[in-house]
Design an enzyme around this catalytic site. Structure first.
Site, PDB file in Angstrom:
ATOM      1  N   ASP A   1     -23.143  63.750  66.191  1.00  0.00           N
ATOM      2  CA  ASP A   1     -23.285  64.208  64.804  1.00  0.00           C
ATOM      3  C   ASP A   1     -22.886  65.676  64.690  1.00  0.00           C
ATOM      4  O   ASP A   1     -22.209  66.194  65.599  1.00  0.00           O
ATOM      5  CB  ASP A   1     -24.700  63.926  64.257  1.00  0.00           C
ATOM      6  CG  ASP A   1     -25.787  64.786  64.870  1.00  0.00           C
ATOM      7  OD1 ASP A   1     -25.480  65.609  65.745  1.00  0.00           O
ATOM      8  OD2 ASP A   1     -26.954  64.645  64.448  1.00  0.00           O
TER       9      ASP A   1
ATOM     10  N   ASP B   1     -12.425  62.594  79.981  1.00  0.00           N
ATOM     11  CA  ASP B   1     -13.632  61.762  79.853  1.00  0.00           C
ATOM     12  C   ASP B   1     -14.233  61.835  78.451  1.00  0.00           C
ATOM     13  O   ASP B   1     -15.300  61.280  78.205  1.00  0.00           O
ATOM     14  CB  ASP B   1     -14.676  62.173  80.896  1.00  0.00           C
ATOM     15  CG  ASP B   1     -15.229  63.579  80.647  1.00  0.00           C
ATOM     16  OD1 ASP B   1     -14.702  64.283  79.749  1.00  0.00           O
ATOM     17  OD2 ASP B   1     -16.182  63.977  81.342  1.00  0.00           O
TER      18      ASP B   1
ATOM     19  N   HIS C   1     -31.467  67.165  55.081  1.00  0.00           N
ATOM     20  CA  HIS C   1     -30.839  66.353  54.047  1.00  0.00           C
ATOM     21  C   HIS C   1     -31.243  64.915  54.284  1.00  0.00           C
ATOM     22  O   HIS C   1     -31.656  64.549  55.386  1.00  0.00           O
ATOM     23  CB  HIS C   1     -29.320  66.512  54.030  1.00  0.00           C
ATOM     24  CG  HIS C   1     -28.677  66.385  55.380  1.00  0.00           C
ATOM     25  ND1 HIS C   1     -28.293  65.185  55.905  1.00  0.00           N
ATOM     26  CD2 HIS C   1     -28.389  67.314  56.310  1.00  0.00           C
ATOM     27  CE1 HIS C   1     -27.775  65.390  57.094  1.00  0.00           C
ATOM     28  NE2 HIS C   1     -27.821  66.672  57.378  1.00  0.00           N
TER      29      HIS C   1
ATOM     30  N   ARG D   1      -9.791  55.928  47.483  1.00  0.00           N
ATOM     31  CA  ARG D   1     -10.330  54.969  48.440  1.00  0.00           C
ATOM     32  C   ARG D   1     -10.482  53.601  47.781  1.00  0.00           C
ATOM     33  O   ARG D   1     -10.955  53.529  46.644  1.00  0.00           O
ATOM     34  CB  ARG D   1     -11.708  55.418  48.928  1.00  0.00           C
ATOM     35  CG  ARG D   1     -11.673  56.660  49.777  1.00  0.00           C
ATOM     36  CD  ARG D   1     -13.060  57.152  50.066  1.00  0.00           C
ATOM     37  NE  ARG D   1     -13.758  57.535  48.850  1.00  0.00           N
ATOM     38  CZ  ARG D   1     -14.975  57.169  48.541  1.00  0.00           C
ATOM     39  NH1 ARG D   1     -15.659  56.404  49.337  1.00  0.00           N
ATOM     40  NH2 ARG D   1     -15.529  57.568  47.409  1.00  0.00           N
TER      41      ARG D   1
ATOM     42  N   GLY E   1     -24.230  60.879  62.621  1.00  0.00           N
ATOM     43  CA  GLY E   1     -23.309  60.861  61.482  1.00  0.00           C
ATOM     44  C   GLY E   1     -21.895  60.404  61.830  1.00  0.00           C
ATOM     45  O   GLY E   1     -21.245  59.732  61.024  1.00  0.00           O
TER      46      GLY E   1
ATOM     47  N   ASN F   1     -18.271  56.851  60.896  1.00  0.00           N
ATOM     48  CA  ASN F   1     -16.803  56.822  60.815  1.00  0.00           C
ATOM     49  C   ASN F   1     -16.354  55.414  61.206  1.00  0.00           C
ATOM     50  O   ASN F   1     -16.058  55.120  62.371  1.00  0.00           O
ATOM     51  CB  ASN F   1     -16.202  57.877  61.751  1.00  0.00           C
ATOM     52  CG  ASN F   1     -14.712  58.054  61.505  1.00  0.00           C
ATOM     53  OD1 ASN F   1     -13.962  57.084  61.402  1.00  0.00           O
ATOM     54  ND2 ASN F   1     -14.273  59.289  61.399  1.00  0.00           N
TER      55      ASN F   1
ATOM     56  N   THR G   1     -19.346  47.251  45.983  1.00  0.00           N
ATOM     57  CA  THR G   1     -19.503  48.711  45.960  1.00  0.00           C
ATOM     58  C   THR G   1     -20.935  49.030  45.551  1.00  0.00           C
ATOM     59  O   THR G   1     -21.613  48.202  44.942  1.00  0.00           O
ATOM     60  CB  THR G   1     -18.462  49.382  45.026  1.00  0.00           C
ATOM     61  OG1 THR G   1     -18.611  50.804  45.092  1.00  0.00           O
ATOM     62  CG2 THR G   1     -18.626  48.936  43.590  1.00  0.00           C
ATOM     63  N   SER G   2     -21.390  50.211  45.914  1.00  0.00           N
ATOM     64  CA  SER G   2     -22.790  50.534  45.683  1.00  0.00           C
ATOM     65  C   SER G   2     -23.113  50.563  44.189  1.00  0.00           C
ATOM     66  O   SER G   2     -22.286  50.945  43.367  1.00  0.00           O
ATOM     67  CB  SER G   2     -23.131  51.871  46.323  1.00  0.00           C
ATOM     68  OG  SER G   2     -22.200  52.848  45.923  1.00  0.00           O
TER      69      SER G   2
ATOM     70  N   GLY H   1     -18.824  66.341  65.093  1.00  0.00           N
ATOM     71  CA  GLY H   1     -19.221  66.258  63.688  1.00  0.00           C
ATOM     72  C   GLY H   1     -18.873  67.532  62.933  1.00  0.00           C
ATOM     73  O   GLY H   1     -18.398  67.488  61.791  1.00  0.00           O
TER      74      GLY H   1
END
Lengths: 614, 49
Positions: A154, A231, A11, A459, A310, A314, A559-560, A185
């Site tokens: 990820d 850990d 992807h 969001r 990935g 976050n 924003t995009s 992930g």
């Protein structure tokens, strides 16, 4: 020496070009093909990178691919073997794809490359880097650190799901790994699936949903599903998952533990349970990240941390790691996902494989990503030609007047499309291909969501703020140029919600003004902050300065520049089509200013149904 | 042929010769599946890719 890095076939295909160790160009294929998360061979991104360096493939010394297909196949076979005879359905799905295509990736890459340059010698020039080494290289080599601990997390690469490497100068050594099927992930993806979102693209929705919930299932996850050690290392109890053998992420046992099946997005509504589940997995992820980083800081005594993979997208978790202070300095690769693997593979080839006798230049406090503005830019005459051809009506202004006009429109509550300079590399729009708005407006959130982005999101939008003003408006006082850190809106800018407002839910709660900049303030008063720096994007910085002159506020909604399900715009034509297909009021492309009222109404298109829902 | 020699090199490098008979069996079995199917398109399941 030129090295081309490629990621493809899973992807987010991408290409990146480095020249004598310096990043010259990088772009994701989806931006050119207009197909989100495009996984095909990145021919357009590759051609763009070569154009940016004014060369052809025959001018490239090496091509580096970002993972090793045989190792991945080995993992697949051993996993099927370990679980046999369970997993036949998955095996039946996977084998045809592997036997027809994926196992022969080297041949496929060779064919694609020799089609472009018949003399290209794949035997000596085509290199392969391990997936997590690519991530680690993308996180360390462009970082502003001479020495750093590099943590990559990820879903899964070949075998590795989490790795720790130590970078020093131009050396990078992987020292620890956690292997499949134990993956932070994949745990997050499993909850993404369980809460009814699409795996591999809906994870950020889970992160956005978390502040609405209570982490009341954290203990159940820690007691049953994930064995998280002090850990930060961990093991997942596979009986709760189905990703090794089935076609789902979670198992019946997982459903029984939490008392209901996975949400079906087309049938079941989101409710408080899903929000609590999102909050719980977010909490577990943060706890794992904190334990990992604390133990690594103690073990290696190095004050610098680099993140990629990935999970490093976050940004809420990243904010916790920064505030925790176990590491004094934190740098995160802006293209932390697999697209960034293209850049990492090229850098790994340059520094680790070829051992070129050249030091790696490090400027303290300044990374080598050039603000992640590594994609195509368009010259002013080219912009004018393209816009004219598309039927646009525009004025050409000088830079100061463009900034003045846009800042004025923003202060008047207008929604503005902003395409300036090079396109960003990575998932975030950072002022190169952005939709901007006034964050002080209590209706901006709603307006942008319904009239421009065509979604009803739970969001909020992200703020861009001048670096020099960030501490006045947010609790963060550090660089966050890539929008990868979340922190609180400054206490003095907040507005307490009443008990009735607190009880609201979703979009209704989000629409309650909670601060002086409500459009960018989440329900827990957090914000995903981008600091804007005059040296990497002077024009965007100047726009924020002018907006501050007019309003006293140095923050903009960023924003995009796309609609729901569409890749971020790349060309002036893309920007114009998105402008005409949405209710954006103003568009600024280079020195061209377009007003919606002045456009030919016949060029308006039905845009929102043109892209599949992400 | 280069594919087979690379696969052999890979098994040597990884010291996983025990995978060879499994690979042969799985490839044969998988080959049957390929022949019995019209399309190699599969839904996106994270880990099988």
């Amino acid at each position: 020496m030129r090295i081309l890095g490629l990621s493809a076939f899973y992807h987010d295909s991408a290409a990146a070009l480095i020249e004598d160790g310096q990043v010259v160009a990088a772009a994701q294929e989806e931006r050119f093909t207009r197909k989100k998360h495009d996984s095909n061979f990145p021919i357009h991104a590759l051609e763009y990178c070569l154009d940016a360096a004014a060369t052809g493939l025959d001018g490239v010394d090496y091509v580096a691919f970002y993972d090793k297909p045989f190792l991945k196949f080995e993992r697949l076979l051993e996993t099927y073997l370990a679980f046999a005879p369970r997993g036949f359905a998955s095996f039946r799905m996977a084998m045809p794809v592997w036997l027809r295509e994926k196992l022969f990736q080297k041949d496929l890459l060779g064919k694609k490359l020799t089609a472009m340059a018949p003399d290209f010698d794949c035997k000596s020039k085509l290199l392969f880097s391990e997936h997590h080494l690519s991530h680690a290289a993308s996180a360390f080599f462009p970082s502003p650190f001479e020495e750093a601990v590099v943590l990559t997390m990820d879903g899964v690469g070949e075998w590795t799901t989490t790795s720790v490497a130590i970078g020093k100068g131009r050396d990078l050594k992987v020292v620890k790994e956690i292997h499949f099927p134990h993956s932070l992930g994949l745990l997050y993806s499993a909850i993404t699936y369980y809460t009814g979102f699409r795996v591999n693209s809906g994870e950020y929705k889970v992160m956005g949903l978390a502040p609405y919930g209570e982490p009341k299932y954290t203990q159940a996850l820690l007691d049953n599903v994930i064995d998280l050690k002090p850990d930060g290392s961990f093991r997942l109890d596979q009986s709760y998952f189905d990703y090794c053998t089935g076609l789902r992420m979670t198992s019946e046992k997982f459903n029984r533990l939490f008392g209901r099946p996975a949400r079906q997005p087309d049938k079941d509504l989101l409710d408080q349970f899903h929000m609590d589940m999102a909050a719980s997995v977010q909490k577990v992820t943060e706890e794992a990240m904190l334990r990992l980083t604390r133990s690594l800081a103690g073990e290696y005594g190095i004050p610098n941390l680099c993140l990629a993979g990935g999970v490093a997208l976050n940004c809420v978790g990243n904010g916790h790691v920064l505030r925790d202070g176990a590491f004094k300095n934190l740098w995160i690769q802006p293209a932390a996902g697999d697209a960034g693997g293209a850049l990492g593979a090229a850098l790994a080839a340059c520094h680790l494989h070829l051992h070129l006798d050249r030091p790696r230049p490090v400027t303290p406090g300044k990374d080598a990503m050039r603000g992640s503005y590594l994609g195509p830019a368009f010259a002013q005459d080219d912009i004018e030609r393209r816009l004219t051809k598309a039927g646009a009506r525009f004025q050409v202004l000088d830079e100061a007047r463009v900034i003045d006009s846009v800042a004025g429109a923003l202060a008047d509550g207008k929604a503005v499309g902003w395409m300036q300079g090079r396109m960003e590399f990575g998932p975030r729009a950072l002022g190169g291909r952005s939709i901007l708005g006034d964050p002080r407006s209590p209706t901006m959130q709603k307006t942008l969501n319904l009239k421009v982005k065509y979604r009803e999101s739970f969001r909020p939008f992200a703020p861009s703020v001048r670096r020099e003003d960030v501490a006045d408006w947010f609790e963060l006082d550090a660089d966050s140029p890539y929008m990868l850190l979340v922190d609180g809106v400054k206490e003095s800018k907040r507005r307490e919600m009443t008990a009735e407002e607190q009880a609201l839910f979703g979009i209704d709660k989000l629409n309650v003004p909670r601060s002086e900049i409500p459009a960018v303030t989440h329900v827990d008063y957090s914000a995903r902050i981008q600091t804007v720096h005059a040296d990497t994007h002077p024009r965007y910085h100047a726009l924020l300065s002018r907006f501050k002159d007019l309003t006293g506020c140095p923050v903009l909604v960023n924003t995009s520049f796309n609609v729901r399900g569409e890749p971020i715009v790349c060309t002036p034509e893309d920007a114009f089509h998105c402008f005409m297909g949405t209710e954006l009021d103003v568009l600024a492309v280079g020195d061209c200013l377009l007003l919606k009222d002045e456009q030919d109404p016949s060029l308006k298109t039905d845009y929102k149904s043109a892209f599949e829902l992400d | 042929m280069s594919f087979l020699s690379e696969l052999w090199e890979f098994l040597k490098e990884r010291k996983k010769f025990w995978l060879l008979p499994i690979i042969v069996m799985m490839v044969l079995f998988g080959g049957l599946l390929v022949l019995s199917q019209g399309s190699a398109v599969a839904p996106f399941i994270y880990t099988i890719f």
